[in-house]
Design an enzyme around this catalytic site. Sequence first.
Site, mmCIF file in Angstrom:
data_model
loop_
_atom_site.group_PDB
_atom_site.id
_atom_site.type_symbol
_atom_site.label_atom_id
_atom_site.label_comp_id
_atom_site.label_asym_id
_atom_site.label_seq_id
_atom_site.Cartn_x
_atom_site.Cartn_y
_atom_site.Cartn_z
ATOM 1 N N PHE A 134 43.869 44.871 42.122
ATOM 2 C CA PHE A 134 43.643 46.008 43.011
ATOM 3 C C PHE A 134 43.870 47.316 42.269
ATOM 4 O O PHE A 134 44.839 47.449 41.505
ATOM 5 C CB PHE A 134 44.635 46.003 44.186
ATOM 6 C CG PHE A 134 44.586 44.801 45.073
ATOM 7 C CD1 PHE A 134 43.771 44.779 46.197
ATOM 8 C CD2 PHE A 134 45.393 43.695 44.817
ATOM 9 C CE1 PHE A 134 43.757 43.676 47.042
ATOM 10 C CE2 PHE A 134 45.383 42.590 45.656
ATOM 11 C CZ PHE A 134 44.564 42.591 46.766
ATOM 12 N N ASP A 135 43.035 48.297 42.541
ATOM 13 C CA ASP A 135 43.351 49.677 42.222
ATOM 14 C C ASP A 135 44.455 50.131 43.186
ATOM 15 O O ASP A 135 44.705 49.490 44.214
ATOM 16 C CB ASP A 135 42.081 50.517 42.385
ATOM 17 C CG ASP A 135 42.319 51.984 42.092
ATOM 18 O OD1 ASP A 135 43.207 52.321 41.284
ATOM 19 O OD2 ASP A 135 41.606 52.824 42.682
#
Length: 319
Positions: A161-162
């Site tokens: 995930f960012d």
Amino acid sequence: MGVTLDDKLVVAISSRALFDFEEENRIFDKDDPAPYMQLQLDRLDVPARSGVAFSLVKKLLAFNTPDARRVEVVVLSRNDPVSGMRIFRSAQAAKVPLERGVFTQGRDPYRYLRPLGAKLFLSANEDDVRQALALGHPAARVLTESRLAGDNYPDEVRIAFDGDAVLFSDEAERVFQASGLDAFQAHERGKAAMPLPDGPFKPLLVALHRLQQSTAGGMRIRTALVTARSAPAHERAIRTLMQWNIAVDEAMFLGGLEKGVFLREFEPDFFFDDQTGHVRSAAQHVPAGHVTPAPAEPSAVPREGAGAPPLPSTESRFP
């Protein structure tokens, strides 16, 4: 008691996110869908090839056992019911136990996310993803040109995930856009002990954390935070996860370095990011999805990677 999905991790997925229907999609005409439907019917007994999100779906479903069903994957598609038959037959041929599907024959499918209680919606239709995010559902536009997941970790679901505008809100990112890096660093240093507001993908991370407590079927989950943040802004991100009582397995604070080559080494089954440049970079190496932001106001400062042409919507009115 009636059947319910309330206690499950529900993933809703379009046909083109799950299977490679790019060849079929090239003949689609929204004004005359009959040839497309006929081609899908002609190919009813020809299993479709794996799509970008296939590995993620198959691994998540492996958490289910005869004693407990923890994950439910529902096909949520603009496709017609006839084409839906091929989707289920392709899943059966691939030994992916899909049972539920909603086929809207060109109408908006995202309105069914709420009754499904979906914690993730994957689609190749940009408008559907934007609408799902606006309604509060974790959603990403699948880049159908992404490299497929590798097979080095058959017993692990690996998801990256960012941070800002994905796991966390875009609060800090707005400061960066408006005032630059120095103001961003000062803002984050001053608020290091204050958790970031929730982002659109926190519900998915929470659901994965619960699933992670299970070793059903011998499966495990490995998560990574892959962010352009660097010290000292890293501290607020870490403290936010601590406040959520969730630990990611790996964290990469890259300070603007290209993410794709790092993701190539992590080998996720899927990566989520809101910025065009990072998603394009990732898609060269791993399955990637664009957490499509709302259209910027005309006066807004361009986002990172805004110099590149916008990501096209590659989904037809049906699939």
